[in-house]
Design a protein around this motif. Structure first.
Motif, PDB file in Angstrom:
ATOM      1  N   GLN A  26      38.029   0.743  13.498  1.00  0.00           N
ATOM      2  CA  GLN A  26      37.380  -0.280  12.677  1.00  0.00           C
ATOM      3  C   GLN A  26      37.225   0.217  11.244  1.00  0.00           C
ATOM      4  O   GLN A  26      37.475  -0.527  10.294  1.00  0.00           O
ATOM      5  CB  GLN A  26      36.015  -0.637  13.262  1.00  0.00           C
ATOM      6  N   ASN A  27      36.856   1.485  11.086  1.00  0.00           N
ATOM      7  CA  ASN A  27      36.710   2.052   9.746  1.00  0.00           C
ATOM      8  C   ASN A  27      38.053   2.156   9.034  1.00  0.00           C
ATOM      9  O   ASN A  27      38.146   1.897   7.834  1.00  0.00           O
ATOM     10  CB  ASN A  27      36.036   3.422   9.829  1.00  0.00           C
ATOM     11  N   ALA A  28      39.097   2.522   9.760  1.00  0.00           N
ATOM     12  CA  ALA A  28      40.429   2.600   9.164  1.00  0.00           C
ATOM     13  C   ALA A  28      40.897   1.213   8.722  1.00  0.00           C
ATOM     14  O   ALA A  28      41.477   1.068   7.642  1.00  0.00           O
ATOM     15  CB  ALA A  28      41.417   3.208  10.150  1.00  0.00           C
ATOM     16  N   LEU A  29      40.631   0.200   9.527  1.00  0.00           N
ATOM     17  CA  LEU A  29      40.994  -1.168   9.142  1.00  0.00           C
ATOM     18  C   LEU A  29      40.199  -1.629   7.927  1.00  0.00           C
ATOM     19  O   LEU A  29      40.721  -2.354   7.073  1.00  0.00           O
ATOM     20  CB  LEU A  29      40.786  -2.124  10.315  1.00  0.00           C
ATOM     21  N   HIS A  30      38.951  -1.210   7.842  1.00  0.00           N
ATOM     22  CA  HIS A  30      38.138  -1.544   6.668  1.00  0.00           C
ATOM     23  C   HIS A  30      38.716  -0.890   5.420  1.00  0.00           C
ATOM     24  O   HIS A  30      38.771  -1.511   4.358  1.00  0.00           O
ATOM     25  CB  HIS A  30      36.687  -1.113   6.905  1.00  0.00           C
ATOM     26  N   LEU A  31      39.184   0.344   5.553  1.00  0.00           N
ATOM     27  CA  LEU A  31      39.822   1.029   4.427  1.00  0.00           C
ATOM     28  C   LEU A  31      41.106   0.312   4.011  1.00  0.00           C
ATOM     29  O   LEU A  31      41.354   0.128   2.826  1.00  0.00           O
ATOM     30  CB  LEU A  31      40.104   2.490   4.786  1.00  0.00           C
ATOM     31  N   GLY A  49      34.806   5.738  -1.690  1.00  0.00           N
ATOM     32  CA  GLY A  49      33.639   5.685  -0.819  1.00  0.00           C
ATOM     33  C   GLY A  49      32.366   5.332  -1.557  1.00  0.00           C
ATOM     34  O   GLY A  49      31.383   4.917  -0.950  1.00  0.00           O
ATOM     35  N   ARG A  50      32.388   5.462  -2.866  1.00  0.00           N
ATOM     36  CA  ARG A  50      31.204   5.177  -3.674  1.00  0.00           C
ATOM     37  C   ARG A  50      31.151   3.742  -4.190  1.00  0.00           C
ATOM     38  O   ARG A  50      30.142   3.343  -4.758  1.00  0.00           O
ATOM     39  CB  ARG A  50      31.144   6.138  -4.850  1.00  0.00           C
ATOM     40  N   VAL A  51      32.217   2.981  -4.028  1.00  0.00           N
ATOM     41  CA  VAL A  51      32.228   1.602  -4.529  1.00  0.00           C
ATOM     42  C   VAL A  51      31.400   0.706  -3.620  1.00  0.00           C
ATOM     43  O   VAL A  51      31.199   1.002  -2.439  1.00  0.00           O
ATOM     44  CB  VAL A  51      33.666   1.043  -4.655  1.00  0.00           C
ATOM     45  N   SER A  52      30.954  -0.393  -4.185  1.00  0.00           N
ATOM     46  CA  SER A  52      30.196  -1.333  -3.355  1.00  0.00           C
ATOM     47  C   SER A  52      31.143  -1.977  -2.356  1.00  0.00           C
ATOM     48  O   SER A  52      32.308  -2.224  -2.656  1.00  0.00           O
ATOM     49  CB  SER A  52      29.539  -2.395  -4.226  1.00  0.00           C
ATOM     50  N   GLY A  53      30.653  -2.229  -1.188  1.00  0.00           N
ATOM     51  CA  GLY A  53      31.475  -2.816  -0.138  1.00  0.00           C
ATOM     52  C   GLY A  53      32.159  -1.784   0.737  1.00  0.00           C
ATOM     53  O   GLY A  53      32.904  -2.136   1.636  1.00  0.00           O
ATOM     54  N   ALA A  54      31.927  -0.503   0.467  1.00  0.00           N
ATOM     55  CA  ALA A  54      32.569   0.538   1.266  1.00  0.00           C
ATOM     56  C   ALA A  54      31.931   0.640   2.646  1.00  0.00           C
ATOM     57  O   ALA A  54      32.574   1.071   3.599  1.00  0.00           O
ATOM     58  CB  ALA A  54      32.504   1.882   0.554  1.00  0.00           C
ATOM     59  N   GLY A  55      30.679   0.248   2.766  1.00  0.00           N
ATOM     60  CA  GLY A  55      29.997   0.271   4.064  1.00  0.00           C
ATOM     61  C   GLY A  55      29.961   1.657   4.663  1.00  0.00           C
ATOM     62  O   GLY A  55      29.561   2.615   4.000  1.00  0.00           O
ATOM     63  N   PRO A  56      30.396   1.789   5.916  1.00  0.00           N
ATOM     64  CA  PRO A  56      30.336   3.102   6.577  1.00  0.00           C
ATOM     65  C   PRO A  56      31.269   4.127   5.935  1.00  0.00           C
ATOM     66  O   PRO A  56      31.111   5.327   6.147  1.00  0.00           O
ATOM     67  CB  PRO A  56      30.741   2.809   8.019  1.00  0.00           C
ATOM     68  N   LEU A  57      32.226   3.677   5.132  1.00  0.00           N
ATOM     69  CA  LEU A  57      33.152   4.607   4.483  1.00  0.00           C
ATOM     70  C   LEU A  57      32.477   5.418   3.379  1.00  0.00           C
ATOM     71  O   LEU A  57      33.081   6.343   2.842  1.00  0.00           O
ATOM     72  CB  LEU A  57      34.357   3.854   3.913  1.00  0.00           C
ATOM     73  N   SER A  58      31.238   5.092   3.039  1.00  0.00           N
ATOM     74  CA  SER A  58      30.526   5.875   2.036  1.00  0.00           C
ATOM     75  C   SER A  58      30.140   7.251   2.579  1.00  0.00           C
ATOM     76  O   SER A  58      29.868   8.163   1.813  1.00  0.00           O
ATOM     77  CB  SER A  58      29.288   5.122   1.551  1.00  0.00           C
ATOM     78  N   ASP A  59      30.149   7.400   3.899  1.00  0.00           N
ATOM     79  CA  ASP A  59      29.912   8.711   4.519  1.00  0.00           C
ATOM     80  C   ASP A  59      31.228   9.498   4.461  1.00  0.00           C
ATOM     81  O   ASP A  59      32.254   9.038   4.964  1.00  0.00           O
ATOM     82  CB  ASP A  59      29.465   8.532   5.974  1.00  0.00           C
ATOM     83  N   LYS A  61      32.442  12.020   6.058  1.00  0.00           N
ATOM     84  CA  LYS A  61      33.070  12.322   7.344  1.00  0.00           C
ATOM     85  C   LYS A  61      33.789  11.095   7.902  1.00  0.00           C
ATOM     86  O   LYS A  61      34.886  11.208   8.445  1.00  0.00           O
ATOM     87  CB  LYS A  61      32.029  12.820   8.347  1.00  0.00           C
ATOM     88  N   VAL A  62      33.181   9.936   7.760  1.00  0.00           N
ATOM     89  CA  VAL A  62      33.795   8.692   8.235  1.00  0.00           C
ATOM     90  C   VAL A  62      35.050   8.395   7.417  1.00  0.00           C
ATOM     91  O   VAL A  62      36.089   8.008   7.959  1.00  0.00           O
ATOM     92  CB  VAL A  62      32.786   7.527   8.168  1.00  0.00           C
ATOM     93  N   MET A  63      34.964   8.601   6.096  1.00  0.00           N
ATOM     94  CA  MET A  63      36.124   8.376   5.219  1.00  0.00           C
ATOM     95  C   MET A  63      37.251   9.329   5.589  1.00  0.00           C
ATOM     96  O   MET A  63      38.417   8.927   5.650  1.00  0.00           O
ATOM     97  CB  MET A  63      35.725   8.551   3.756  1.00  0.00           C
ATOM     98  N   ASP A  64      36.933  10.595   5.865  1.00  0.00           N
ATOM     99  CA  ASP A  64      37.959  11.561   6.254  1.00  0.00           C
ATOM    100  C   ASP A  64      38.662  11.144   7.546  1.00  0.00           C
ATOM    101  O   ASP A  64      39.886  11.252   7.660  1.00  0.00           O
ATOM    102  CB  ASP A  64      37.361  12.959   6.421  1.00  0.00           C
ATOM    103  N   GLN A  65      37.886  10.657   8.520  1.00  0.00           N
ATOM    104  CA  GLN A  65      38.472  10.210   9.789  1.00  0.00           C
ATOM    105  C   GLN A  65      39.380   9.000   9.572  1.00  0.00           C
ATOM    106  O   GLN A  65      40.468   8.926  10.143  1.00  0.00           O
ATOM    107  CB  GLN A  65      37.379   9.859  10.788  1.00  0.00           C
ATOM    108  N   ALA A  66      38.928   8.063   8.740  1.00  0.00           N
ATOM    109  CA  ALA A  66      39.734   6.863   8.474  1.00  0.00           C
ATOM    110  C   ALA A  66      41.030   7.247   7.757  1.00  0.00           C
ATOM    111  O   ALA A  66      42.111   6.752   8.109  1.00  0.00           O
ATOM    112  CB  ALA A  66      38.934   5.860   7.652  1.00  0.00           C
ATOM    113  N   CYS A  67      40.936   8.138   6.784  1.00  0.00           N
ATOM    114  CA  CYS A  67      42.134   8.576   6.060  1.00  0.00           C
ATOM    115  C   CYS A  67      43.081   9.332   6.983  1.00  0.00           C
ATOM    116  O   CYS A  67      44.303   9.148   6.904  1.00  0.00           O
ATOM    117  CB  CYS A  67      41.740   9.441   4.866  1.00  0.00           C
TER     118      CYS A  67
END
Length: 115
Positions: A26-31, A49-59, A61-67
């Motif tokens: 779900q996080n990867a699809l959001h990215l 990850g710092r932009v508005s609308g990033a949601g859980p991707l602002s973390d 670790k979550v961003m690293d997993q999605a990437c």
């Protein structure tokens, strides 16, 4: 029967699809959604990850997993070199596969053209 076939069944599939999809997917699809909406050919994961609308991707670790998940699918590629050429930790800069941007681009329909 038409109501079930044309409306209820597709809506249930959409709803249940999100419910059974793992959070990492779900996080990867959001990215992917953020990248395609902004038509980014490359991005810095930390800044995105710092932009508005990033949601859980602002973390981070979550961003690293999605990437990592998108890199495994060859949709993005990690650029492992610094722009200044100095040694040090590589930036979290990713190049987006152009196929991803073409695949999600809206199709234009000519007037008078038949589908």
């Amino acid at each position: 029967m038409q109501f079930i076939d044309l409306y209820s069944a597709p809506m249930a599939a959409l709803t249940l699809g999100d419910a059974i999809r793992p959070p990492s997917e779900q996080n990867a699809l959001h990215l992917v959604q953020i990248v395609t909406e902004r038509k980014l050919s490359s991005f810095n994961a930390r800044a995105l990850g710092r932009v508005s609308g990033a949601g859980p991707l602002s973390d981070p670790k979550v961003m690293d997993q999605a990437c990592a998940l998108l890199a495994e699918a060859s949709l993005i590629r990690h650029v492992k070199e610094r722009a200044d050429g100095r040694p040090g930790r590589p930036p979290l800069l990713y190049k987006v596969n152009p196929v991803l941007l073409r695949a999600t681009a809206p199709k234009t329909i000519r007037r008078g053209a038949r589908a």
